[in-house]
Design a protein around this motif. Sequence first.
Motif, PDB file in Angstrom:
ATOM      1  N   PRO A 133      27.422   7.535   2.065  1.00  0.00           N
ATOM      2  CA  PRO A 133      26.679   8.655   1.475  1.00  0.00           C
ATOM      3  C   PRO A 133      25.187   8.385   1.352  1.00  0.00           C
ATOM      4  O   PRO A 133      24.428   9.274   0.957  1.00  0.00           O
ATOM      5  CB  PRO A 133      27.333   8.802   0.093  1.00  0.00           C
ATOM      6  CG  PRO A 133      27.797   7.425  -0.250  1.00  0.00           C
ATOM      7  CD  PRO A 133      28.189   6.782   1.052  1.00  0.00           C
ATOM      8  N   LEU A 134      24.746   7.158   1.653  1.00  0.00           N
ATOM      9  CA  LEU A 134      23.333   6.799   1.523  1.00  0.00           C
ATOM     10  C   LEU A 134      22.589   7.206   2.786  1.00  0.00           C
ATOM     11  O   LEU A 134      22.664   6.543   3.818  1.00  0.00           O
ATOM     12  CB  LEU A 134      23.191   5.294   1.279  1.00  0.00           C
ATOM     13  CG  LEU A 134      21.761   4.752   1.115  1.00  0.00           C
ATOM     14  CD1 LEU A 134      21.033   5.435  -0.045  1.00  0.00           C
ATOM     15  CD2 LEU A 134      21.768   3.242   0.919  1.00  0.00           C
ATOM     16  N   LYS A 135      21.860   8.317   2.691  1.00  0.00           N
ATOM     17  CA  LYS A 135      21.131   8.854   3.850  1.00  0.00           C
ATOM     18  C   LYS A 135      19.620   8.684   3.732  1.00  0.00           C
ATOM     19  O   LYS A 135      18.928   8.611   4.745  1.00  0.00           O
ATOM     20  CB  LYS A 135      21.451  10.347   4.025  1.00  0.00           C
ATOM     21  CG  LYS A 135      22.936  10.656   4.160  1.00  0.00           C
ATOM     22  CD  LYS A 135      23.565   9.949   5.350  1.00  0.00           C
ATOM     23  CE  LYS A 135      25.039  10.301   5.499  1.00  0.00           C
ATOM     24  NZ  LYS A 135      25.698   9.489   6.553  1.00  0.00           N
ATOM     25  N   THR A 136      19.122   8.659   2.506  1.00  0.00           N
ATOM     26  CA  THR A 136      17.667   8.525   2.307  1.00  0.00           C
ATOM     27  C   THR A 136      17.405   7.479   1.233  1.00  0.00           C
ATOM     28  O   THR A 136      18.036   7.481   0.182  1.00  0.00           O
ATOM     29  CB  THR A 136      17.038   9.873   1.881  1.00  0.00           C
ATOM     30  OG1 THR A 136      17.774  10.403   0.767  1.00  0.00           O
ATOM     31  CG2 THR A 136      17.058  10.869   3.034  1.00  0.00           C
ATOM     32  N   LEU A 137      16.458   6.586   1.522  1.00  0.00           N
ATOM     33  CA  LEU A 137      16.166   5.454   0.655  1.00  0.00           C
ATOM     34  C   LEU A 137      14.662   5.284   0.546  1.00  0.00           C
ATOM     35  O   LEU A 137      13.928   5.475   1.527  1.00  0.00           O
ATOM     36  CB  LEU A 137      16.788   4.185   1.252  1.00  0.00           C
ATOM     37  CG  LEU A 137      16.490   2.845   0.571  1.00  0.00           C
ATOM     38  CD1 LEU A 137      17.172   2.765  -0.793  1.00  0.00           C
ATOM     39  CD2 LEU A 137      16.964   1.686   1.460  1.00  0.00           C
ATOM     40  N   ALA A 138      14.176   4.922  -0.645  1.00  0.00           N
ATOM     41  CA  ALA A 138      12.758   4.576  -0.838  1.00  0.00           C
ATOM     42  C   ALA A 138      12.688   3.330  -1.705  1.00  0.00           C
ATOM     43  O   ALA A 138      13.601   3.036  -2.482  1.00  0.00           O
ATOM     44  CB  ALA A 138      11.996   5.733  -1.488  1.00  0.00           C
ATOM     45  N   LEU A 139      11.593   2.597  -1.531  1.00  0.00           N
ATOM     46  CA  LEU A 139      11.333   1.408  -2.336  1.00  0.00           C
ATOM     47  C   LEU A 139      10.156   1.695  -3.250  1.00  0.00           C
ATOM     48  O   LEU A 139       9.190   2.351  -2.844  1.00  0.00           O
ATOM     49  CB  LEU A 139      11.017   0.200  -1.451  1.00  0.00           C
ATOM     50  CG  LEU A 139      11.962  -0.074  -0.285  1.00  0.00           C
ATOM     51  CD1 LEU A 139      11.567  -1.365   0.431  1.00  0.00           C
ATOM     52  CD2 LEU A 139      13.415  -0.132  -0.743  1.00  0.00           C
ATOM     53  N   ALA A 140      10.214   1.196  -4.477  1.00  0.00           N
ATOM     54  CA  ALA A 140       9.138   1.453  -5.433  1.00  0.00           C
ATOM     55  C   ALA A 140       8.753   0.168  -6.152  1.00  0.00           C
ATOM     56  O   ALA A 140       9.592  -0.700  -6.409  1.00  0.00           O
ATOM     57  CB  ALA A 140       9.577   2.516  -6.456  1.00  0.00           C
ATOM     58  N   GLY A 141       7.471   0.064  -6.465  1.00  0.00           N
ATOM     59  CA  GLY A 141       6.953  -1.092  -7.187  1.00  0.00           C
ATOM     60  C   GLY A 141       5.453  -0.962  -7.354  1.00  0.00           C
ATOM     61  O   GLY A 141       4.847   0.044  -6.970  1.00  0.00           O
ATOM     62  N   ARG A 142       4.847  -2.007  -7.915  1.00  0.00           N
ATOM     63  CA  ARG A 142       3.407  -1.949  -8.211  1.00  0.00           C
ATOM     64  C   ARG A 142       2.549  -2.096  -6.976  1.00  0.00           C
ATOM     65  O   ARG A 142       1.443  -1.558  -6.907  1.00  0.00           O
ATOM     66  CB  ARG A 142       3.041  -3.038  -9.219  1.00  0.00           C
ATOM     67  CG  ARG A 142       3.573  -2.809 -10.616  1.00  0.00           C
ATOM     68  CD  ARG A 142       3.192  -3.931 -11.557  1.00  0.00           C
ATOM     69  NE  ARG A 142       3.757  -5.218 -11.122  1.00  0.00           N
ATOM     70  CZ  ARG A 142       3.523  -6.369 -11.730  1.00  0.00           C
ATOM     71  NH1 ARG A 142       2.723  -6.413 -12.784  1.00  0.00           N
ATOM     72  NH2 ARG A 142       4.081  -7.481 -11.303  1.00  0.00           N
ATOM     73  N   SER A 143       3.023  -2.839  -5.975  1.00  0.00           N
ATOM     74  CA  SER A 143       2.177  -3.203  -4.834  1.00  0.00           C
ATOM     75  C   SER A 143       2.819  -2.776  -3.519  1.00  0.00           C
ATOM     76  O   SER A 143       3.828  -3.361  -3.099  1.00  0.00           O
ATOM     77  CB  SER A 143       1.959  -4.727  -4.821  1.00  0.00           C
ATOM     78  OG  SER A 143       1.425  -5.158  -3.596  1.00  0.00           O
ATOM     79  N   PRO A 144       2.236  -1.797  -2.837  1.00  0.00           N
ATOM     80  CA  PRO A 144       2.769  -1.387  -1.529  1.00  0.00           C
ATOM     81  C   PRO A 144       2.803  -2.529  -0.519  1.00  0.00           C
ATOM     82  O   PRO A 144       3.739  -2.609   0.288  1.00  0.00           O
ATOM     83  CB  PRO A 144       1.801  -0.284  -1.082  1.00  0.00           C
ATOM     84  CG  PRO A 144       1.220   0.257  -2.354  1.00  0.00           C
ATOM     85  CD  PRO A 144       1.131  -0.918  -3.278  1.00  0.00           C
ATOM     86  N   SER A 145       1.838  -3.432  -0.580  1.00  0.00           N
ATOM     87  CA  SER A 145       1.821  -4.529   0.390  1.00  0.00           C
ATOM     88  C   SER A 145       3.006  -5.481   0.146  1.00  0.00           C
ATOM     89  O   SER A 145       3.635  -5.958   1.091  1.00  0.00           O
ATOM     90  CB  SER A 145       0.501  -5.293   0.319  1.00  0.00           C
ATOM     91  OG  SER A 145       0.329  -5.892  -0.951  1.00  0.00           O
ATOM     92  N   ARG A 146       3.311  -5.731  -1.121  1.00  0.00           N
ATOM     93  CA  ARG A 146       4.453  -6.588  -1.426  1.00  0.00           C
ATOM     94  C   ARG A 146       5.771  -5.886  -1.082  1.00  0.00           C
ATOM     95  O   ARG A 146       6.729  -6.518  -0.635  1.00  0.00           O
ATOM     96  CB  ARG A 146       4.454  -6.988  -2.903  1.00  0.00           C
ATOM     97  CG  ARG A 146       3.375  -8.018  -3.265  1.00  0.00           C
ATOM     98  CD  ARG A 146       3.599  -8.576  -4.653  1.00  0.00           C
ATOM     99  NE  ARG A 146       4.874  -9.297  -4.724  1.00  0.00           N
ATOM    100  CZ  ARG A 146       5.547  -9.497  -5.846  1.00  0.00           C
ATOM    101  NH1 ARG A 146       5.108  -9.022  -6.991  1.00  0.00           N
ATOM    102  NH2 ARG A 146       6.688 -10.164  -5.833  1.00  0.00           N
TER     103      ARG A 146
END
Length: 459
Positions: free
Chosen positions: A46-59
């Motif tokens: 069921p996992l079709k869309t995923l995003a990552l989140a945090g303080r630093s886009p480069s990390r």
Amino acid sequence: MADDNQNQISSRSSRIYDVVIFGASGFTGKYVVREALKFLNAPNSPLKTLALAGRSPSRLSEALKWASAPNPPPKIPLLTADTSDPNSLTRIASQAKIILDCVGPFRLYGEPVVAACVESGCDYLDICGEPDFMERMEASYHDKAAEKGSLVISACGFDSIPAEMGLLFHSRQWTGPSAPNRVEAYLRLESDKKIVGNFGTYESAVLGVANADKLVELRRSRPKRARPAIPGPAPPKGSIIEHQKQLDLWGLKLPSADSIVVRRTLSTLTENPHGLPGVNESDENRKTREAFWSTAKPAHFGVKLGSKSLLGLFPFIMFGVFLGLLSKVSLGRWLLLKYPSFFSAGGFRKEGPSEDEVASATFKMWFVGQGFSDSSLASQGNKKPDTEVITRVMGPEIGYLTTPIVLLQCALVALKERDNLPKGGVFTPGIVFGATDLEKRLQENGISFDFISVNSLSA
């Protein structure tokens, strides 16, 4: 009410991301990303869309490259969010069906994420093992989460899914009129290299002991929960160290989050004997849920750390002594957090374990239950338990392998079975996922549940 439920279901289905992993660049977070990529757009997932989140886009970008290797990283959105910026958290929560929170200690950083998820009607899962945080979230957010349609479920990692699902599996082995009185879980960590824990776990332990009085105050301020009816008398407290002859293990009693989470699940089950109804569940699921919970037999539950030798427990005993003596004063806490490797005899270090150390580690958790071949025997005077049942849960390294496996499988169940889960509220994982196919999913992903033996006990 039905219209409200339908509106919330419609709102959830229109969100951009199925899952957002918050804290994706942290020690544990990057392993969670690696696990999530296995299921992103996979057949029947069921996992079709995923995003990552945090303080630093480069990390975040570096973590995605690491998690994708040796393949090139997929095009996944990298979202900037920080626990010190509530608007950034609300922004990602309003776009997600589920947020997987990997940013600990949760006592310091967890509440803003919970608040954003509840306000946005987004589901929240984390890998927390901090009783104070979990119980504070229940006290502060349960009613609003139930209203907004946000499921808030902590302890969806090694703390406390193996214990919860393991106990439910164990419970089902007590068939017919038989019933457990107490179940002790013996946790043994194994590796041909050094076993090294996550510094975040260590920091959480230090802060937890330092603030133990606040948890006591919180519990005193809240209504008493229902207690399950367990056949027979409460077991004696027993010694801190014991030799378990059947397993040939020395056991050290742990002040475990697992036992606290299990007790909360059993209290909720006592208040809701058929489990928690789904927000829009089918009649078939209702019957399955009610049948599952009818087999659950509560027991007194505790956790012990297991070792083949008494000497093997010594580093853990010393760490407990240091923790108790030093965590109550600021200088002591500073020393504990500054020199984790020294105070834990190398069991924790700030840089965490190497990939080889992670890959070589495993766990075994035995559940030794003592009870009655017929529960009616328990009421006959001083009748002692006459039956012993042993089961086991096994899996890979607890912090970086088992925890991501468990967290992802909880998320996949929540995505696929959302209509069959409660509308919202702050709950323990056992009461939400117990009647689902989570155990089967874990079995298919490297975490086994095994029946070992049943024995008669001499009088």
